[in-house]
Design a protein around this motif. Structure first.
Motif, PDB file in Angstrom:
ATOM      1  N   GLU A 170      -4.467  68.022  15.282  1.00 32.14           N
ATOM      2  CA  GLU A 170      -4.542  67.610  16.509  1.00 32.14           C
ATOM      3  C   GLU A 170      -3.860  66.435  16.517  1.00 32.14           C
ATOM      4  O   GLU A 170      -3.181  65.901  17.813  1.00 32.14           O
ATOM      5  CB  GLU A 170      -6.125  67.461  16.835  1.00 32.14           C
ATOM      6  CG  GLU A 170      -6.337  67.124  18.186  1.00 32.14           C
ATOM      7  CD  GLU A 170      -7.763  66.481  18.265  1.00 32.14           C
ATOM      8  OE1 GLU A 170      -8.754  67.098  17.723  1.00 32.14           O
ATOM      9  OE2 GLU A 170      -7.823  65.692  19.062  1.00 32.14           O
ATOM     10  N   LYS A 171      -3.877  65.278  15.670  1.00 30.01           N
ATOM     11  CA  LYS A 171      -3.418  64.087  15.536  1.00 30.01           C
ATOM     12  C   LYS A 171      -2.149  64.073  15.013  1.00 30.01           C
ATOM     13  O   LYS A 171      -1.281  62.958  14.973  1.00 30.01           O
ATOM     14  CB  LYS A 171      -3.934  62.920  14.982  1.00 30.01           C
ATOM     15  CG  LYS A 171      -5.634  63.036  15.407  1.00 30.01           C
ATOM     16  CD  LYS A 171      -5.729  62.057  16.654  1.00 30.01           C
ATOM     17  CE  LYS A 171      -7.380  62.047  16.880  1.00 30.01           C
ATOM     18  NZ  LYS A 171      -7.359  61.823  18.314  1.00 30.01           N
ATOM     19  N   ASN A 172      -1.473  65.502  14.611  1.00 28.31           N
ATOM     20  CA  ASN A 172      -0.021  65.447  14.149  1.00 28.31           C
ATOM     21  C   ASN A 172      -0.017  64.347  12.878  1.00 28.31           C
ATOM     22  O   ASN A 172       1.047  63.561  12.656  1.00 28.31           O
ATOM     23  CB  ASN A 172       1.058  65.126  15.149  1.00 28.31           C
ATOM     24  CG  ASN A 172       2.306  65.683  14.612  1.00 28.31           C
ATOM     25  OD1 ASN A 172       2.164  66.654  13.814  1.00 28.31           O
ATOM     26  ND2 ASN A 172       3.439  65.323  15.277  1.00 28.31           N
ATOM     27  N   VAL A 173      -1.014  64.096  11.920  1.00 26.88           N
ATOM     28  CA  VAL A 173      -0.912  63.330  11.094  1.00 26.88           C
ATOM     29  C   VAL A 173      -0.483  64.144   9.733  1.00 26.88           C
ATOM     30  O   VAL A 173      -1.214  65.015   9.300  1.00 26.88           O
ATOM     31  CB  VAL A 173      -2.145  62.728  10.709  1.00 26.88           C
ATOM     32  CG1 VAL A 173      -2.425  61.806   9.310  1.00 26.88           C
ATOM     33  CG2 VAL A 173      -2.748  61.738  11.830  1.00 26.88           C
ATOM     34  N   THR A 174       0.591  63.823   9.046  1.00 26.33           N
ATOM     35  CA  THR A 174       0.804  64.660   7.770  1.00 26.33           C
ATOM     36  C   THR A 174       0.419  64.318   6.581  1.00 26.33           C
ATOM     37  O   THR A 174      -0.058  63.088   6.628  1.00 26.33           O
ATOM     38  CB  THR A 174       2.586  64.757   7.605  1.00 26.33           C
ATOM     39  OG1 THR A 174       3.191  63.414   7.263  1.00 26.33           O
ATOM     40  CG2 THR A 174       3.297  65.020   8.905  1.00 26.33           C
ATOM     41  N   SER A 203       0.407  74.299   8.443  1.00 26.05           N
ATOM     42  CA  SER A 203       1.687  74.107   7.910  1.00 26.05           C
ATOM     43  C   SER A 203       2.464  72.879   8.525  1.00 26.05           C
ATOM     44  O   SER A 203       3.287  72.319   8.318  1.00 26.05           O
ATOM     45  CB  SER A 203       2.537  75.403   7.857  1.00 26.05           C
ATOM     46  OG  SER A 203       2.840  75.918   9.299  1.00 26.05           O
ATOM     47  N   LYS A 204       1.751  72.785   9.683  1.00 21.97           N
ATOM     48  CA  LYS A 204       2.550  71.647  10.885  1.00 21.97           C
ATOM     49  C   LYS A 204       2.421  70.472  10.206  1.00 21.97           C
ATOM     50  O   LYS A 204       3.410  69.491  10.224  1.00 21.97           O
ATOM     51  CB  LYS A 204       1.674  71.627  12.160  1.00 21.97           C
ATOM     52  CG  LYS A 204       2.229  70.524  13.474  1.00 21.97           C
ATOM     53  CD  LYS A 204       1.444  70.754  14.536  1.00 21.97           C
ATOM     54  CE  LYS A 204       1.492  69.662  15.270  1.00 21.97           C
ATOM     55  NZ  LYS A 204       0.588  69.367  16.369  1.00 21.97           N
ATOM     56  N   VAL A 205       1.355  70.171   9.161  1.00 20.07           N
ATOM     57  CA  VAL A 205       1.159  68.650   8.923  1.00 20.07           C
ATOM     58  C   VAL A 205       1.194  68.637   7.274  1.00 20.07           C
ATOM     59  O   VAL A 205       1.154  67.641   6.824  1.00 20.07           O
ATOM     60  CB  VAL A 205      -0.199  68.092   9.125  1.00 20.07           C
ATOM     61  CG1 VAL A 205       0.054  68.165  10.863  1.00 20.07           C
ATOM     62  CG2 VAL A 205      -1.276  69.105   9.064  1.00 20.07           C
TER      63      VAL A 205
END
Lengths: 413, 413
Positions: A267-271, A294-296
């Protein structure tokens, strides 16, 4: 309404299986205001099952059985109960269709004994099984209600939540709604202590707590005639929950800590990147149970040996030799170097002694160092966990998830 | 000897407490060759307790109760049972002495209600409580044996091991032994199909099957007068099990597939490394649950992103662009390169689509490529798994464990 739970299965009588079903059903029924007066367990034996059913029909109004609905020869619950009520077993076309589809979906070959599951007592209400093949059944006869549920806990709870709850509520002419609050870093007794005044006078809503390793799930259940009435009751309690547990609430749902953290990262796009020694991939594995992670999440390293710590994570031989693999310094280098390799927003590294071997007086089993790097800044947490190997591993993972969550929430708020 | 376990306590009926006592006693009694045919749970209610005791006396020879022996008002088991047998409760001087000493030793003040525990039914055998204050009781009347044990598990097991075991051993006239066979790559129905002729006529030994994801555990239980007699029976069945399940038997025990493979790797001193994409560390994590695995497992890589596959595993950008991350070619490069980095005897690499997103017509959810490199030679297995994300991940891990095991067993035999 007097209720009895009958558990069917020889595996329970020889002690191979712990009867968690009886506890689950007891708690759920109690919260609905249904009094459970007896639990009975009987083996896969038709005569003895018939006898205990007769006793139950003599003393209880609602009888819920678990087990004995599967495809095998010793699954006899349906047969015995149909016979007791003088009912035939008839094939249910819908159940048959679902069953065939189940096997097609999984590309399994269906053996003939599976068809046994498509026969149900005539005039019975069929309960679909969202997690398996054996359908459940509800029979009303002679002023008694008998509900037959499957034995595997996943299937039983799935069917209870999916069908039985609604049927029982209809009978009582009321709606029941639950809200959940999942908290971390507080034990179950301590959590219950903070709720004692409410638990002592509970009526509507009711409060239940369920402890898992490092997590306590609180359930608030209210009943009423309509949704608005229930919402008012639940909103009042939600305010209290937030007052009393604050940032320890990691999910307003049944989500586990790993799930909640996975969702938060997405949600926060924190990798994030992980380097694990004593947890052996558990942290990466629980994170990647989350769809869309897999986005992060791009990279996890399980650097179990010193060689792997040197080769893949570039931990210096000097650090390993001077301070040991389980040390603040090694955790720090693992974490710093992982950050350089992965370039993730959050890098986490753990090194510790999960046991049973490898401990010493100076560095006992359960000693774990956690390194957490948030945007370049590494902090080390030293932990001492008690328990066997699996418990130390899971407690470490939960502590890591707690620290990750805290770092994100603190940053954002 | 037919046995029934009666658990007394309202906390069990409302679901506050899980009935671990019934499982513990069932297992212990089964191992003594005593057949447990019923579990009954009833609340702290004298009338209902009396009723279930009457039913138990009508159908069982040995009745063991747990709970209701303590000092409080609602502890009524002794009172109800004494009354049922027409016996008075008399104060036991030895119990009283022990109780007073218990409080002196702990520097606790004893409240008067504790004295209730010093009264036992006349002519009963008193069982000392090594972990608490409430003594147990054994009564023999009318050809029946009734044993009353305390409810707290520590006290109950302490008394069982300290006193009851000895008393029952005197009475036992047979031994019971079980053997286990855990199989993979065959479903439960299919496994049972292969055993149907034996199950149909089973008497001694008996056969039971228990299914988990990708594993079916078969238990063969025999009874007899001595170990030799039992071994002969079990050996005969062992031959049949091996004939019918052959190399699908991965453990002659209750060990899971991951445990069996972990132990096999350690035993044969075969080193292993893992590179995981869609399983996200699950394989490494399940392997490292095994104590002592550090002897053979040094490195696991979770190369979730393409970048990680390139940076850490040196998969060529060309391969990823031409064939995609989920392809035979990528699996092969991951596996080959992991072998070079780790120099392990066995290197395993997986890449696939666990879902729910990321699938296409050409490469659907559930498509997984497994690369297995054994001493330099890589073989690729293409799999199509059905089920949700977690199931695809676990099935992949189980397939990997199955392939690792096969490669080692084939090499050795």
């Amino acid at each position: 309404m007097k209720c009895e739970i009958i558990s069917v299965g020889t595996e329970l009588l020889v002690g191979d299986t712990l009867n968690t079903n009886a506890q689950y059903l007891s708690r759920e029924l109690s919260l609905l205001g249904i009094r459970v007066l007896y639990h009975t367990t009987v083996g896969d034996n038709p005569k003895r099952l018939e006898d205990v059913m007769k006793i139950a029909l003599g003393r209880s109004d609602l009888i819920i059985t678990t087990g004995g609905l599967g495809p095998t020869q010793d699954d006899l619950t349906k047969e015995v109960i149909a016979n007791l009520f003088g009912k035939k077993l008839v094939q249910d076309e819908k159940v048959k269709e679902d069953l065939l589809q189940y096997f097609v979906n999984r590309e399994f070959v269906m053996t003939d004994n599976n068809l046994k599951q498509t026969f149900v007592p005539e005039d019975a209400v069929v309960l679909t099984n969202p997690k398996g093949t054996a359908p459940g059944v509800m029979i009303r006869e002679q002023g008694k209600t008998v509900i037959l549920l499957p034995g595997p806990p996943r299937e039983m709870t799935g069917m209870f939540e999916g069908s039985v709850l609604k049927l029982l509520n209809k009978e009582k002419n009321q709606l029941v709604v639950s809200r959940y609050y999942n908290i971390s870093d507080i034990g179950e007794s301590a959590a219950e202590d903070r709720l004692l005044d409410l638990i002592d006078v509970q009526d509507n809503p009711t409060i239940a707590t369920y402890a898992k390793m490092g997590e306590v799930l609180i359930r608030i259940t209210a009943n009423g005639k309509d949704e608005k009435e229930i919402s008012t009751l639940l909103d009042e309690y939600e305010t209290i929950m937030i007052q009393r547990f604050g940032e320890n609430i990691f999910a307003f749902s049944k989500d586990s800590l790993a799930e909640a953290v996975g969702k938060l990262l997405i949600e926060k796009n924190v990798t994030i990147a992980t380097a694990e020694s004593c947890t052996g991939g558990l942290i990466a594995s629980q994170l990647t149970e989350q769809p869309g992670i897999s986005k992060v999440f791009g990279l996890g390293i399980v650097s179990y040996s010193n060689e792997a710590k040197q080769t893949v994570l570039n931990v210096s031989r000097e650090t390993l030799e001077t301070f040991g693999a389980v040390s603040e310094e090694t955790a720090r280098e693992m974490c710093d170097n992982l950050r350089n390799i992965s370039n993730a927003d959050v890098s986490v590294a753990v090194t510790g002694i999960a046991g049973p071997d490898g401990g010493s007086a100076e560095k006992p089993v359960g000693l774990v160092y956690i390194g957490l790097n948030v945007k370049g800044n590494t902090e080390i947490t030293e932990c001492h966990f008690k328990g066997d190997r699996k418990i130390v591993q899971q407690k470490t993972a939960n502590k890591v998830f707690h620290l990750i969550r805290k770092s994100i929430v603190d940053k954002v708020e």
